[in-house]
Design a protein around this motif. Structure first.
Motif, PDB file in Angstrom:
ATOM      1  N   ALA A 213       0.984  -1.214  -0.210  1.00  0.00           N
ATOM      2  CA  ALA A 213       0.118  -0.028  -0.074  1.00  0.00           C
ATOM      3  C   ALA A 213       0.908   1.330   0.082  1.00  0.00           C
ATOM      4  O   ALA A 213       0.507   2.439  -0.608  1.00  0.00           O
ATOM      5  CB  ALA A 213      -1.026   0.024   1.137  1.00  0.00           C
ATOM      6  N   VAL A 214       1.674   1.091   0.807  1.00  0.00           N
ATOM      7  CA  VAL A 214       2.748   2.365   0.947  1.00  0.00           C
ATOM      8  C   VAL A 214       3.369   2.717  -0.469  1.00  0.00           C
ATOM      9  O   VAL A 214       3.547   3.635  -1.012  1.00  0.00           O
ATOM     10  CB  VAL A 214       3.882   2.162   1.842  1.00  0.00           C
ATOM     11  N   ASN A 215       4.157   1.583  -1.220  1.00  0.00           N
ATOM     12  CA  ASN A 215       4.561   1.629  -2.363  1.00  0.00           C
ATOM     13  C   ASN A 215       3.529   2.142  -3.582  1.00  0.00           C
ATOM     14  O   ASN A 215       3.934   2.956  -4.224  1.00  0.00           O
ATOM     15  CB  ASN A 215       5.256   0.134  -2.902  1.00  0.00           C
ATOM     16  N   ALA A 216       2.388   1.525  -3.468  1.00  0.00           N
ATOM     17  CA  ALA A 216       1.380   2.000  -4.476  1.00  0.00           C
ATOM     18  C   ALA A 216       1.072   3.412  -4.131  1.00  0.00           C
ATOM     19  O   ALA A 216       0.970   3.983  -5.422  1.00  0.00           O
ATOM     20  CB  ALA A 216       0.165   1.020  -4.181  1.00  0.00           C
ATOM     21  N   ALA A 217       0.917   4.045  -3.217  1.00  0.00           N
ATOM     22  CA  ALA A 217       0.676   5.542  -2.970  1.00  0.00           C
ATOM     23  C   ALA A 217       2.024   6.358  -3.311  1.00  0.00           C
ATOM     24  O   ALA A 217       1.592   7.278  -4.255  1.00  0.00           O
ATOM     25  CB  ALA A 217       0.662   5.794  -1.686  1.00  0.00           C
ATOM     26  N   LYS A 218       3.356   5.818  -3.242  1.00  0.00           N
ATOM     27  CA  LYS A 218       4.150   6.596  -3.704  1.00  0.00           C
ATOM     28  C   LYS A 218       4.533   6.576  -5.020  1.00  0.00           C
ATOM     29  O   LYS A 218       4.810   7.474  -5.748  1.00  0.00           O
ATOM     30  CB  LYS A 218       5.773   5.893  -3.210  1.00  0.00           C
ATOM     31  N   MET A 219       4.047   5.370  -5.794  1.00  0.00           N
ATOM     32  CA  MET A 219       4.075   5.204  -7.287  1.00  0.00           C
ATOM     33  C   MET A 219       3.374   6.133  -7.873  1.00  0.00           C
ATOM     34  O   MET A 219       3.557   6.893  -8.651  1.00  0.00           O
ATOM     35  CB  MET A 219       3.919   3.848  -7.640  1.00  0.00           C
ATOM     36  N   ALA A 220       1.957   6.335  -7.037  1.00  0.00           N
ATOM     37  CA  ALA A 220       0.849   7.007  -7.862  1.00  0.00           C
ATOM     38  C   ALA A 220       1.428   8.505  -7.797  1.00  0.00           C
ATOM     39  O   ALA A 220       1.067   9.358  -8.619  1.00  0.00           O
ATOM     40  CB  ALA A 220      -0.481   6.776  -7.211  1.00  0.00           C
ATOM     41  N   LEU A 221       1.888   9.013  -6.557  1.00  0.00           N
ATOM     42  CA  LEU A 221       2.385  10.345  -6.322  1.00  0.00           C
ATOM     43  C   LEU A 221       3.325  10.784  -7.469  1.00  0.00           C
ATOM     44  O   LEU A 221       3.904  11.835  -7.660  1.00  0.00           O
ATOM     45  CB  LEU A 221       2.598  10.308  -4.762  1.00  0.00           C
ATOM     46  N   MET A 222       4.142   9.828  -7.936  1.00  0.00           N
ATOM     47  CA  MET A 222       5.273  10.231  -8.876  1.00  0.00           C
ATOM     48  C   MET A 222       4.523  10.423 -10.230  1.00  0.00           C
ATOM     49  O   MET A 222       5.388  11.075 -11.125  1.00  0.00           O
ATOM     50  CB  MET A 222       6.153   8.872  -9.079  1.00  0.00           C
ATOM     51  N   GLY A 223       3.518   9.949 -10.330  1.00  0.00           N
ATOM     52  CA  GLY A 223       2.829  10.433 -11.781  1.00  0.00           C
ATOM     53  C   GLY A 223       2.006  11.621 -11.508  1.00  0.00           C
ATOM     54  O   GLY A 223       1.687  12.072 -10.322  1.00  0.00           O
ATOM     55  N   ASP A 224       0.827  11.692 -12.593  1.00  0.00           N
ATOM     56  CA  ASP A 224       0.131  12.732 -12.569  1.00  0.00           C
ATOM     57  C   ASP A 224      -1.369  12.508 -12.533  1.00  0.00           C
ATOM     58  O   ASP A 224      -2.454  13.035 -12.774  1.00  0.00           O
ATOM     59  CB  ASP A 224       0.238  13.512 -13.976  1.00  0.00           C
ATOM     60  N   GLY A 225      -1.594  11.058 -12.098  1.00  0.00           N
ATOM     61  CA  GLY A 225      -3.036  10.490 -12.035  1.00  0.00           C
ATOM     62  C   GLY A 225      -3.394   9.971 -13.308  1.00  0.00           C
ATOM     63  O   GLY A 225      -4.422   9.063 -13.120  1.00  0.00           O
ATOM     64  N   GLU A 226      -2.741  10.056 -14.363  1.00  0.00           N
ATOM     65  CA  GLU A 226      -3.321   9.502 -15.377  1.00  0.00           C
ATOM     66  C   GLU A 226      -2.605   7.970 -15.576  1.00  0.00           C
ATOM     67  O   GLU A 226      -1.580   7.568 -15.128  1.00  0.00           O
ATOM     68  CB  GLU A 226      -2.571  10.090 -16.698  1.00  0.00           C
ATOM     69  N   HIS A 227      -3.610   6.763 -15.831  1.00  0.00           N
ATOM     70  CA  HIS A 227      -3.325   5.552 -15.922  1.00  0.00           C
ATOM     71  C   HIS A 227      -4.111   4.610 -16.591  1.00  0.00           C
ATOM     72  O   HIS A 227      -5.079   5.171 -17.015  1.00  0.00           O
ATOM     73  CB  HIS A 227      -3.241   5.043 -14.327  1.00  0.00           C
ATOM     74  N   HIS A 228      -3.658   3.609 -17.227  1.00  0.00           N
ATOM     75  CA  HIS A 228      -4.298   2.784 -18.104  1.00  0.00           C
ATOM     76  C   HIS A 228      -5.637   1.973 -17.541  1.00  0.00           C
ATOM     77  O   HIS A 228      -6.389   1.762 -18.188  1.00  0.00           O
ATOM     78  CB  HIS A 228      -3.216   1.826 -18.737  1.00  0.00           C
ATOM     79  N   VAL A 229      -5.327   1.274 -16.164  1.00  0.00           N
ATOM     80  CA  VAL A 229      -6.222   0.424 -15.716  1.00  0.00           C
ATOM     81  C   VAL A 229      -6.846   1.542 -14.677  1.00  0.00           C
ATOM     82  O   VAL A 229      -6.461   2.003 -13.746  1.00  0.00           O
ATOM     83  CB  VAL A 229      -5.721  -0.566 -15.029  1.00  0.00           C
ATOM     84  N   THR A 230      -8.353   1.674 -14.680  1.00  0.00           N
ATOM     85  CA  THR A 230      -8.985   2.362 -13.693  1.00  0.00           C
ATOM     86  C   THR A 230      -9.318   1.623 -12.390  1.00  0.00           C
ATOM     87  O   THR A 230      -9.366   0.266 -12.419  1.00  0.00           O
ATOM     88  CB  THR A 230     -10.340   2.836 -14.381  1.00  0.00           C
ATOM     89  N   LEU A 231      -9.676   2.231 -11.476  1.00  0.00           N
ATOM     90  CA  LEU A 231     -10.070   1.498 -10.244  1.00  0.00           C
ATOM     91  C   LEU A 231     -11.429   0.464 -10.295  1.00  0.00           C
ATOM     92  O   LEU A 231     -11.618  -0.456  -9.871  1.00  0.00           O
ATOM     93  CB  LEU A 231     -10.364   2.206  -9.116  1.00  0.00           C
ATOM     94  N   ASP A 232     -12.244   1.106 -10.989  1.00  0.00           N
ATOM     95  CA  ASP A 232     -13.260   0.157 -11.319  1.00  0.00           C
ATOM     96  C   ASP A 232     -13.328  -0.968 -12.284  1.00  0.00           C
ATOM     97  O   ASP A 232     -13.664  -2.075 -11.829  1.00  0.00           O
ATOM     98  CB  ASP A 232     -14.342   1.022 -12.218  1.00  0.00           C
ATOM     99  N   GLU A 233     -12.083  -1.127 -12.953  1.00  0.00           N
ATOM    100  CA  GLU A 233     -11.771  -2.096 -13.929  1.00  0.00           C
ATOM    101  C   GLU A 233     -11.054  -3.155 -13.013  1.00  0.00           C
ATOM    102  O   GLU A 233     -11.410  -4.484 -13.362  1.00  0.00           O
ATOM    103  CB  GLU A 233     -10.932  -1.654 -14.995  1.00  0.00           C
ATOM    104  N   VAL A 234     -10.254  -2.815 -12.075  1.00  0.00           N
ATOM    105  CA  VAL A 234      -9.624  -3.654 -11.286  1.00  0.00           C
ATOM    106  C   VAL A 234     -10.546  -4.417 -10.360  1.00  0.00           C
ATOM    107  O   VAL A 234     -10.594  -5.422  -9.987  1.00  0.00           O
ATOM    108  CB  VAL A 234      -8.291  -2.965 -10.582  1.00  0.00           C
ATOM    109  N   ILE A 235     -11.453  -3.466  -9.793  1.00  0.00           N
ATOM    110  CA  ILE A 235     -12.576  -4.002  -8.735  1.00  0.00           C
ATOM    111  C   ILE A 235     -13.232  -5.079  -9.684  1.00  0.00           C
ATOM    112  O   ILE A 235     -13.515  -6.329  -8.986  1.00  0.00           O
ATOM    113  CB  ILE A 235     -13.338  -3.024  -8.146  1.00  0.00           C
ATOM    114  N   ILE A 236     -13.840  -4.745 -10.944  1.00  0.00           N
ATOM    115  CA  ILE A 236     -14.665  -5.977 -11.441  1.00  0.00           C
ATOM    116  C   ILE A 236     -13.926  -7.085 -11.839  1.00  0.00           C
ATOM    117  O   ILE A 236     -14.278  -8.272 -11.743  1.00  0.00           O
ATOM    118  CB  ILE A 236     -15.221  -5.166 -12.825  1.00  0.00           C
ATOM    119  N   THR A 237     -12.527  -6.768 -12.149  1.00  0.00           N
ATOM    120  CA  THR A 237     -11.667  -8.033 -12.503  1.00  0.00           C
ATOM    121  C   THR A 237     -11.528  -8.706 -11.111  1.00  0.00           C
ATOM    122  O   THR A 237     -11.460 -10.014 -11.177  1.00  0.00           O
ATOM    123  CB  THR A 237     -10.269  -7.403 -12.747  1.00  0.00           C
TER     124      THR A 237
END
Length: 469
Positions: free
Chosen positions: A418-442
């Motif tokens: 979780a800590v690593n995921a937060a740090k990775m997200a903050l290194m970016g600008d919020g744009e990403h290929h997989v959405t949270l909805d898509e990963v939840i459905i998966t």
């Protein structure tokens, strides 16, 4: 959104929210209805049938004793570990159940845990965690017959009440200023209002409580998490259940205090490992914990919250009020992410495997931490998505049906993710290929495809490949 942050974070006893907290609530609901219907005086005996995963791993998860306590009128939010020990010892010695005692209508019945009827291979249509209660009069005629399902995180559903429940939840959603059931809807609210995810969640919570009540309630949740951790740091010996798992938290704590006297950031991972380990050792021993969102995953959010309040920029200079501000924002954000899992998938290990428990908790914690570290709503959503993406397919295969191996260490690993995921997200600008909805459905679809032996039945994986000792 029909789920409150206080549904996702509630105080209970270990070791499992779906197998201990939920069944206790179901038993309490059953006897409370008997009292309301004035049927209690006519009750001469009871029958309890336990189905599916509740029966398969119920002994190791404390299901059967939790039901007994619920039938006496105890509630998981209020009962203390000392009361649990006292009542279970008395039940064992006397063979008597103080039916409805805590509701002020005590009636002694001859009933033991061994009298429960277990159906580990029978899964009821609504959910694998089913329990049926039947109250009988002196002639053996049924006075009441009710079935409940423990659907994860301590949530229960009464069979036949689903439609009225759905109607009630729809009414709740309609009353909220920012209703959401998907991450896309949540992100749109953030964009159109200019609010953070924590602010959106707070506005919705204010539909039911005042801001002061919400803040006080969340700080109480945090304090219970801290008490849980602190309790584990002084309890030595082995965990109950027969696996002889040694408590490691006290020894690790002593060592860390010697090696890290000034809270050097280089030791951050050791500290969150310790907090996760401590909370889950307390849970495994039947201690008082916070479902976050389940008991099996109870250590992840406290561990990452510890990181947020000790290693966020400037955190070491925060006063109590600033710590509480961070805690409230963290839990509101994590709660918003948890709502998405409850709405679109499941947080029940018996339904979708451990990805629904540890995976959801890791995702919630990553979102909460990204918020505290200054993330935008898009970065928070990205952090939550990354954390779950790398927990997909996680099985629930507890050795001996106990929430100990691999559950305790799994919480520590997921907290670091979780800590690593937060740090990775903050290194970016919020744009990403997989959405949270898509990963939840998966996650939901993966859970459907997963063999039942990997869904909290102790019939597959480590549970059968490792010899109990």
């Amino acid at each position: 959104m029909a789920v409150s942050v206080f549904d996702l974070f509630s105080v209970g006893i270990g070791p499992s929210s779906s197998h201990t907290v939920g069944p206790m609530r179901a038993a309490h609901a059953f006897i409370a209805q008997l009292v309301r219907d004035q049927q209690l005086p006519a009750v001469e005996s009871i029958r309890v049938d336990v189905y599916g995963s509740l029966a398969a791993t119920g002994r190791g998860h404390g299901t059967f004793t939790a039901i007994m306590l619920g039938l006496e009128g105890y509630e998981p939010e209020k009962i203390l570990p000392t009361e649990v020990d006292e009542r279970l010892a008395d039940m064992e010695a006397t063979g008597l159940l103080r039916f409805a005692d805590q509701l002020g209508h005590r009636k002694d019945l001859e009933y033991r845990v061994e009298d429960m009827i277990q159906h580990p291979l029978t899964v009821l249509p609504r959910h694998t965690n089913g329990v049926k209660f039947i109250a009988l009069d002196v002639q053996g005629e049924e006075l009441a017959n009710e079935t409940f399902f423990s659907v994860g995180g301590g949530f229960i559903v009464r069979e036949g009440a689903e439609q009225s429940l759905e109607k009630h939840l729809v009414q709740q959603v309609q009353a909220q200023p920012y209703p959401f059931g998907t991450a896309a809807a949540l992100m749109e609210h953030c964009r159109s209002s200019g609010k953070s995810i924590a602010e959106i969640m707070m506005a919705n919570e204010e539909t039911y409580r005042t801001r002061e009540e919400i803040r006080a309630g969340l700080i109480h949740i945090y304090e219970v998490m801290e008490e849980c951790k602190d309790s584990a740091l002084v309890r030595t010996g082995v965990l109950p259940g027969g696996l002889n798992v040694r408590r490691r938290a006290p020894e690790w704590h002593k060592r860390l205090r010697k090696e890290d006297k000034d809270r050097d950031p280089v030791f951050w991972q050791e500290w969150i490992n310790l907090v996760a380990l401590a909370v889950n050792e307390e849970n495994a021993s039947g201690g008082r914990v916070v479902t976050a969102p389940t008991n099996g995953a109870a250590g992840i959010i406290p561990a990452v919250l510890f990181y947020a309040t000790h290693y966020a920029p400037g955190a070491k200079y925060w006063d109590e009020s600033e710590v509480h501000d961070a805690v409230v924002d963290f839990l509101l954000t994590a709660g918003a992410v948890g709502v998405l899992y409850k709405e679109q998938a499941s947080i029940s290990g018996a339904e979708v495997g451990c990805q629904g428990e540890v995976g959801s908790a890791s995702s919630m914690a990553a979102g909460g931490l990204a918020q505290i570290l200054g993330g935008t709503p898009a970065q928070v959503e990205n952090a939550a998505e990354i954390a779950m993406e790398h927990n997909l397919g996680l099985t629930c295969d507890p050795i001996g049906g106990l929430v100990q191996i691999p559950c305790i260490e799994r919480n520590a690993i997921a907290a670091s993710k979780a800590v690593n995921a937060a740090k990775m997200a903050l290194m970016g600008d919020g744009e990403h290929h997989v959405t949270l909805d898509e990963v939840i459905i998966t996650m939901r679809e993966t859970g459907k495809d997963m063999s039942d032996k990997y869904k909290e039945t102790a019939m597959g994986g480590l549970a059968v490949n490792v010899v109990e000792c």
